[in-house]
Design a protein around this motif. Structure first.
Motif, PDB file in Angstrom:
ATOM      1  N   SER A  31       0.823  -1.206   0.000  1.00 28.84           N
ATOM      2  CA  SER A  31       0.000   0.000   0.000  1.00 28.84           C
ATOM      3  C   SER A  31       0.857   1.255   0.000  1.00 28.84           C
ATOM      4  CB  SER A  31      -0.938  -0.010   1.186  1.00 28.84           C
ATOM      5  OG  SER A  31      -0.203  -0.245   2.337  1.00 28.84           O
ATOM      6  N   SER A  32       2.123   1.121   0.392  1.00 27.66           N
ATOM      7  CA  SER A  32       2.987   2.302   0.369  1.00 27.66           C
ATOM      8  C   SER A  32       3.210   2.799  -1.047  1.00 27.66           C
ATOM      9  CB  SER A  32       4.328   1.971   1.001  1.00 27.66           C
ATOM     10  OG  SER A  32       4.943   0.978   0.227  1.00 27.66           O
ATOM     11  N   ALA A  33       2.976   1.920  -2.000  1.00 30.77           N
ATOM     12  CA  ALA A  33       3.212   2.320  -3.387  1.00 30.77           C
ATOM     13  C   ALA A  33       1.981   2.958  -4.016  1.00 30.77           C
ATOM     14  CB  ALA A  33       3.630   1.110  -4.189  1.00 30.77           C
ATOM     15  N   VAL A  34       1.025   3.298  -3.160  1.00 31.87           N
ATOM     16  CA  VAL A  34      -0.230   3.814  -3.684  1.00 31.87           C
ATOM     17  C   VAL A  34      -0.033   5.032  -4.553  1.00 31.87           C
ATOM     18  CG1 VAL A  34      -2.272   5.092  -2.949  1.00 31.87           C
ATOM     19  CG2 VAL A  34      -1.799   2.870  -2.023  1.00 31.87           C
ATOM     20  N   SER A  35       0.807   5.951  -4.100  1.00 28.21           N
ATOM     21  CA  SER A  35       0.979   7.168  -4.874  1.00 28.21           C
ATOM     22  C   SER A  35       1.448   6.838  -6.279  1.00 28.21           C
ATOM     23  CB  SER A  35       1.927   8.111  -4.181  1.00 28.21           C
ATOM     24  OG  SER A  35       3.085   7.415  -3.875  1.00 28.21           O
ATOM     25  N   ALA A  36       2.278   5.786  -6.378  1.00 31.21           N
ATOM     26  CA  ALA A  36       2.763   5.404  -7.702  1.00 31.21           C
ATOM     27  C   ALA A  36       1.615   4.945  -8.586  1.00 31.21           C
ATOM     28  CB  ALA A  36       3.792   4.301  -7.578  1.00 31.21           C
ATOM     29  N   HIS A  37       0.618   4.294  -7.931  1.00 35.88           N
ATOM     30  CA  HIS A  37      -0.504   3.813  -8.742  1.00 35.88           C
ATOM     31  C   HIS A  37      -1.325   4.957  -9.267  1.00 35.88           C
ATOM     32  CE1 HIS A  37      -0.330   0.373  -5.652  1.00 35.88           C
ATOM     33  NE2 HIS A  37       0.604   0.273  -6.556  1.00 35.88           N
ATOM     34  N   LEU A  38      -1.244   6.096  -8.568  1.00 29.83           N
ATOM     35  CA  LEU A  38      -2.107   7.192  -8.935  1.00 29.83           C
ATOM     36  C   LEU A  38      -1.471   8.087  -9.985  1.00 29.83           C
ATOM     37  CD1 LEU A  38      -3.508   8.025  -5.410  1.00 29.83           C
ATOM     38  CD2 LEU A  38      -4.467   6.541  -7.146  1.00 29.83           C
ATOM     39  N   VAL A  39      -0.297   7.709 -10.463  1.00 29.55           N
ATOM     40  CA  VAL A  39       0.348   8.489 -11.500  1.00 29.55           C
ATOM     41  C   VAL A  39      -0.540   8.443 -12.748  1.00 29.55           C
ATOM     42  CG1 VAL A  39       2.353   8.568 -13.025  1.00 29.55           C
ATOM     43  CG2 VAL A  39       2.649   8.061 -10.592  1.00 29.55           C
ATOM     44  N   ALA A  40      -0.698   9.644 -13.351  1.00 29.31           N
ATOM     45  CA  ALA A  40      -1.639   9.738 -14.469  1.00 29.31           C
ATOM     46  C   ALA A  40      -1.282   8.779 -15.595  1.00 29.31           C
ATOM     47  CB  ALA A  40      -1.638  11.159 -14.980  1.00 29.31           C
ATOM     48  N   SER A  41      -2.293   8.051 -16.074  1.00 28.29           N
ATOM     49  CA  SER A  41      -2.045   7.151 -17.196  1.00 28.29           C
ATOM     50  C   SER A  41      -3.283   7.067 -18.090  1.00 28.29           C
ATOM     51  CB  SER A  41      -1.667   5.754 -16.671  1.00 28.29           C
ATOM     52  OG  SER A  41      -2.644   5.298 -15.780  1.00 28.29           O
ATOM     53  N   VAL A  42      -4.146   8.076 -17.941  1.00 26.46           N
ATOM     54  CA  VAL A  42      -5.396   8.055 -18.711  1.00 26.46           C
ATOM     55  C   VAL A  42      -5.312   9.025 -19.886  1.00 26.46           C
ATOM     56  CG1 VAL A  42      -7.873   8.539 -18.586  1.00 26.46           C
ATOM     57  CG2 VAL A  42      -6.725   7.467 -16.660  1.00 26.46           C
ATOM     58  N   ILE A  43      -5.746   8.551 -21.046  1.00 32.11           N
ATOM     59  CA  ILE A  43      -5.822   9.441 -22.204  1.00 32.11           C
ATOM     60  C   ILE A  43      -7.297   9.643 -22.523  1.00 32.11           C
ATOM     61  CG2 ILE A  43      -5.149   9.801 -24.601  1.00 32.11           C
ATOM     62  CD1 ILE A  43      -2.671   8.348 -24.109  1.00 32.11           C
ATOM     63  N   VAL A  44      -7.679  10.888 -22.728  1.00 33.64           N
ATOM     64  CA  VAL A  44      -9.099  11.192 -22.959  1.00 33.64           C
ATOM     65  C   VAL A  44      -9.260  11.956 -24.270  1.00 33.64           C
ATOM     66  CG1 VAL A  44     -11.185  12.139 -21.901  1.00 33.64           C
ATOM     67  CG2 VAL A  44      -9.177  11.779 -20.512  1.00 33.64           C
ATOM     68  N   GLU A  56     -23.441  19.582 -26.538  1.00 31.17           N
ATOM     69  CA  GLU A  56     -23.515  18.118 -26.444  1.00 31.17           C
ATOM     70  C   GLU A  56     -22.068  17.618 -26.530  1.00 31.17           C
ATOM     71  OE1 GLU A  56     -26.372  16.613 -25.958  1.00 31.17           O
ATOM     72  OE2 GLU A  56     -25.730  14.537 -26.135  1.00 31.17           O
ATOM     73  N   VAL A  57     -21.623  16.931 -25.491  1.00 29.56           N
ATOM     74  CA  VAL A  57     -20.204  16.570 -25.431  1.00 29.56           C
ATOM     75  C   VAL A  57     -20.040  15.053 -25.422  1.00 29.56           C
ATOM     76  CG1 VAL A  57     -18.069  16.816 -24.088  1.00 29.56           C
ATOM     77  CG2 VAL A  57     -19.713  18.673 -24.137  1.00 29.56           C
ATOM     78  N   GLY A  58     -19.090  14.575 -26.218  1.00 29.96           N
ATOM     79  CA  GLY A  58     -18.757  13.157 -26.208  1.00 29.96           C
ATOM     80  C   GLY A  58     -17.359  12.973 -25.650  1.00 29.96           C
ATOM     81  N   MET A  59     -17.193  11.965 -24.812  1.00 32.57           N
ATOM     82  CA  MET A  59     -15.860  11.707 -24.247  1.00 32.57           C
ATOM     83  C   MET A  59     -15.557  10.217 -24.348  1.00 32.57           C
ATOM     84  SD  MET A  59     -15.832  14.045 -20.828  1.00 32.57           S
ATOM     85  CE  MET A  59     -14.373  13.410 -20.094  1.00 32.57           C
ATOM     86  N   ALA A  60     -14.289   9.918 -24.573  1.00 37.95           N
ATOM     87  CA  ALA A  60     -13.848   8.518 -24.549  1.00 37.95           C
ATOM     88  C   ALA A  60     -12.506   8.510 -23.836  1.00 37.95           C
ATOM     89  CB  ALA A  60     -13.703   7.977 -25.958  1.00 37.95           C
ATOM     90  N   SER A  61     -12.324   7.585 -22.908  1.00 41.75           N
ATOM     91  CA  SER A  61     -11.041   7.549 -22.202  1.00 41.75           C
ATOM     92  C   SER A  61     -10.549   6.120 -22.067  1.00 41.75           C
ATOM     93  CB  SER A  61     -11.199   8.161 -20.811  1.00 41.75           C
ATOM     94  OG  SER A  61     -12.079   7.389 -20.054  1.00 41.75           O
ATOM     95  N   ILE A  62      -9.248   6.013 -21.979  1.00 52.26           N
ATOM     96  CA  ILE A  62      -8.649   4.694 -21.722  1.00 52.26           C
ATOM     97  C   ILE A  62      -7.467   4.880 -20.788  1.00 52.26           C
ATOM     98  CG2 ILE A  62      -7.104   4.695 -23.758  1.00 52.26           C
ATOM     99  CD1 ILE A  62      -7.751   1.630 -23.924  1.00 52.26           C
ATOM    100  N   ASP A  63      -7.383   3.998 -19.825  1.00 56.01           N
ATOM    101  CA  ASP A  63      -6.241   4.018 -18.920  1.00 56.01           C
ATOM    102  C   ASP A  63      -5.189   3.110 -19.550  1.00 56.01           C
ATOM    103  OD1 ASP A  63      -4.449   3.708 -16.861  1.00 56.01           O
ATOM    104  OD2 ASP A  63      -5.984   3.645 -15.307  1.00 56.01           O
ATOM    105  N   LEU A  64      -3.981   3.637 -19.729  1.00 57.10           N
ATOM    106  CA  LEU A  64      -2.954   2.804 -20.373  1.00 57.10           C
ATOM    107  C   LEU A  64      -2.627   1.573 -19.531  1.00 57.10           C
ATOM    108  CD1 LEU A  64      -0.600   5.581 -21.768  1.00 57.10           C
ATOM    109  CD2 LEU A  64      -2.385   4.324 -22.959  1.00 57.10           C
TER     110      LEU A  64
END
Ligand SMILES: Nc1ncnc2c1ncn2[C@@H]1O[C@H](COP(=O)(O)OP(=O)(O)OP(=O)(O)O)[C@@H](O)[C@H]1O
Length: 822
Positions: A31-44, A56-64
């Protein structure tokens, strides 16, 4: 025979290698590595309709790190609050928009707002032609796994999210230099109505994920609840905190699980033991469903590693089933049945035909290297067996050489390994007697860390190269075997989506149960009333040595507007935040810090807290306040929870009161549950006009010192009915601070002088006398009406008429003045 050699090498390397630089090529699971998990990896990808469809807005996202495409489409207002909130929740690494959104001299408002709000996020524009809904639909038909195929029905006519999906997937394949395998992605349509909305500044104010003091420490709601053991679990917790559920049935199903985990200790510990052994299943899936466009050694090594992870993950399915076997609650049983999917066993069997039984995920880069090298069973490829024999001999030679060198120079040399240096020599400086205090000239690239020398030699460098060369060959041949194996198991791999969902959810629920065991939380109920008996602030509890003072809360539709007053430092802000935090905890399926609690599901949670300037957006305190309150007014509805901690403090008192009054009156037209903390005591009298307003205040005690001449305030942090009777508490708070006594004395004199002047003026003007008379009359009438037998509707109409009359007679600035000028 080869198996024996392999075992020998593994053991001999283990014996010789003393220091191994630990390197996790996969995310570690502590759990100490939590901050590392929260590093941004999402492209929208974001796209907006044009012409009549603007808004009217469309969004698509994927987490790498997670092969899941999330689509959404919604109508937003002119402030684009929904888009900005959604983006903030996603914390993207990169945002993609169409180049037409920023044509020279013709930038759209959405484009400007996004670039303004996400200054640190990479922003990319692509040609509008890539935002093509037909292509988007094709992509989804082609890539979505059959298990999630119903999404096609949901999105078929949602052109904007399809267009965004087309641009997103094209772009991701381009930057990743890989293509997604057919039928390999989970695609989900997320309607905005399934979760409660918490805007980003409220998330910040409530310290949900970060706190204003230190972004690293765990003094946040996430920190309080996060005892997750896997990266997927912590990601799930994070997203739940930002988007709590609104469906009481689903929440109760989760709460049932937490309850069972709390009641059955054995279940809790056995489940936690298995869950903590899981790796990042989502990331594993993400890699498995992509085919690299080029076959590099790195890509080959990564595929082999991931196959080992896959085997490790699948081997945990049975222990997980065993742990869940005797569970009773609906959700846990459902998870147990999801694990009965035959595909887990089929994949594992297939893997075992090629991969050695004892090949497993281990920590440490040399260990993993050894595992990869010997992963494939002997006798599958003759050349591979020969290459591995060569590798074994080289490693043997390296070890022998180090022993010889040690004997030659009479030095305690040890063989070490790191991914950056390969094999190198280490020596404890304290155990060695060096001739002339120097290492022999044969040794090069010497570094000293604490008491250990690290170095190499020309021969060792050559041997390292040879070992690398033979390893490359091994990886290449292993890779071909692994690819063939993966192609055979691809059709079954989608059961891993189920598994990753099960693991992350169980991890989060275990985490809730864990948090409960550390503090006495209670299971919340869901009704039409917000009732908290002896609730306390969960983050304050974590920070302070002593348990915070607890308080009650009671808000119903008939009494849905609570004004809170009290001197500075008496506990108002803490109390307001505590209520919002408890509400969020309840809506994500966690127990809450209280003796009893009942909540009305909130569709949105709004807060206006704090007095800070916003340097980033160049807003003054006042403008920031106004922006936040405008946002609330524009978006709040009858099912909102609204927390306002001081308003109108950034301007003059009269104007501040005026603003507060009119904002309150607007909010009073809603059935939202509102808590309003203020220092403007004038506001408290609004309860005379609105029967649904209630006044509460925080009590303080005045203690005289032994000489009896100096008064000291003691904060009780206890909430009581009515408004505060304290006066000049600002000065009293200042006295406790380190402000010089001479300044405080001056301030007191000036305050008394001004107060006297104001009172004098008020007593004498005919206008004030008239207003006071009207006010007293109004108060008496309200009281009489309340005591009468009028039904609620007639009472409301009566009070409304009275209010109108009162307003006409008595403009805002003079409204609530009483005899002592308050
Ligand atoms: N219920 C509580 N139990 C124990 N300590 C508390 C409690 N509530 C508040 N405190 C302590 O008192 C401090 C001040 O509380 P808080 O900021 O809520 O006061 P406030 O009334 O909002 O002050 P101000 O009007 O100046 O903004 C907190 O930082 C906390 O340390």
């Amino acid at each position: 025979m080869l198996g024996d050699i392999r075992t020998y090498i593994v053991h001999s390397i283990m014996n010789w290698v003393i220091t191994i630089n630990v390197y996790y090529c996969f995310t570690v699971t502590s759990s100490s590595a939590v901050s590392a998990h929260l590093v941004a990896s999402v492209i929208v990808a974001v796209v907006e309709g044009r012409g009549l469809a603007r808004g009217e807005v469309g969004m698509a996202s994927i987490d790498l790190k997670n092969p899941e495409v999330v689509l959404s489409q919604f109508a937003d207002n002119t402030t684009y609050a929904k888009v900005i909130t959604k983006l903030k929740i996603l914390t993207p690494l990169e945002i993609i928009m169409s180049n037409t959104a920023c044509d020279t001299g013709n930038t759209t408002k959405l484009f400007s707002l996004i670039t303004e709000n996400f200054k640190n996020v990479t922003f990319t524009t692509v040609q509008r032609k890539y935002f093509n809904e037909t292509k988007g639909l094709e992509y989804i038909e082609q890539l979505c796994t059959s298990e999630f195929g119903t999404v096609l029905m949901e999105v078929q006519s949602k052109y904007y999210c399809l267009a965004a999906a087309a641009a997103l997937l094209k772009y991701v394949e381009f930057i990743q230099n890989s293509v997604y395998a057919p039928k390999s992605l989970k695609v989900r349509f997320q309607g905005s109505e399934q979760t409660a909305m918490i805007d980003s500044s409220s998330a910040q104010n409530l310290e949900l994920l970060t706190n204003n003091r230190d972004s690293r420490n765990g003094h946040t709601l996430f920190g309080v609840l996060n005892y997750t053991k896997t990266p997927g679990g912590s990601r799930r917790l994070r997203s739940n905190i930002l988007e709590p559920l609104v469906d009481a049935e689903t929440i109760n199903t989760r709460l049932d699980c937490v309850q069972e985990l709390l009641q059955d200790e054995e279940l809790f510990f056995s489940l936690q033991a298995v869950i903590s052994r899981f790796l990042d299943t989502e990331q594993l899936l993400s890699i498995l469903v992509q085919f690299p466009k080029q076959d590099t050694v790195k890509a080959a090594e990564s595929k082999i590693t991931n196959l080992i992870y896959l085997k490790h993950t699948l081997e945990l399915v049975d222990p997980l089933k065993t742990a869940l076997k005797s569970c009773k609650t609906h959700l846990l049983k459902a998870y147990y049945s999801s694990l009965e999917d035959k595909r887990f066993g089929i994949i594992l069997e297939k893997i075992k035909t090629v991969i050695n039984d004892d090949t497993r995920y281990t920590k440490g880069c040399l260990n993993m290297r050894t595992q990869k090298c010997y992963a494939v069973r002997p006798n599958i490829n003759e050349f591979l067996d020969i290459a591995r024999r060569t590798y074994t001999e080289i490693v043997d030679d390296i070890a022998g050489m180090i022993t010889q060198l040690g004997e030659k120079y009479n030095l305690p040399l040890k063989l070490s390994f790191s991914s950056a240096r390969g094999f190198f020599i280490q020596m404890n400086a304290e155990c060695a007697v060096l001739p002339n205090g120097q290492l022999p000239s044969e040794f090069t690239k010497i570094t000293k860390m604490k008491n250990a020398y690290s170095f190499t030699s020309a021969d060792l460098i050559k041997m390292n190269e040879r070992s690398q060369e033979s390893l490359r060959e091994i990886y290449h041949m292993t890779y071909l075997i692994v690819c063939k194996l993966l192609s055979e198991i691809y059709e079954h791999i989608h059961c891993l989506y189920k598994l990753s969902d099960t693991v992350s959810m169980l991890d989060m629920l275990l985490s809730f149960a864990h948090a409960c065991t550390l503090s006495d939380y209670v299971r919340p109920e869901f009704t039409d009333t917000l009732a908290i008996k002896q609730g306390w602030h969960p983050i304050l509890e974590k920070i302070s040595v002593e348990k915070p003072i607890s308080n009650n809360t009671y808000i119903t539709e008939g009494s849905n507007f609570i004004i809170i007053t009290g001197p500075n430092m008496s506990g108002k802000s803490t109390y307001l935040k505590q209520i919002a935090l408890c509400q969020i905890m309840a809506q994500i399926g966690s127990y809450v810090p209280a003796e009893y609690s009942s909540f009305r599901i909130a569709e949105q949670i709004f807060t206006r807290i704090g007095m800070d300037d916003d340097i980033e957006t160049n807003s003054s305190t006042f403008m920031k306040e106004m922006k936040e309150i405008t946002y609330i007014i524009q978006n709040a509805n009858d099912k909102s929870l609204i927390i306002i901690d001081e308003l109108g403090r950034g301007t003059s008192t009269e104007e501040g009161i005026g603003i507060c009054y009119s904002v309150c009156e607007y909010l009073l037209t809603l059935k939202a549950f509102t808590l309003f903390a203020t220092h403007f005591l004038e506001l408290c009298h609004i309860d005379a006009l609105y029967p649904n307003v209630e006044n509460n205040h925080f009590e303080v005690q005045h203690v005289r010192n032994s000489a009896g001449n100096k008064e000291k305030i003691t904060y009780t942090y206890i909430l009581s009915k009515g408004h505060t009777e304290e006066k000049n508490y600002g000065l009293k708070a200042a006295e406790v601070s380190s402000l010089p006594p001479s300044i405080i004395l001056d301030a007191k004199e000036i305050t008394t002088h001004i107060a006297r002047q104001i009172l004098q003026k008020q007593r004498t003007t005919p206008e004030t006398l008239r207003q006071r008379a009207v006010y007293h009359l109004a108060t008496r009438l309200v009281q009489t009406a309340r005591n009468s037998q009028l039904d609620p509707e007639s009472l409301r109409i009566f009070l409304k008429g009275l209010k109108k009359k009162y307003e006409a007679d008595c403009p805002v600035s003079g409204q609530a003045q009483t005899e002592d000028g308050q």
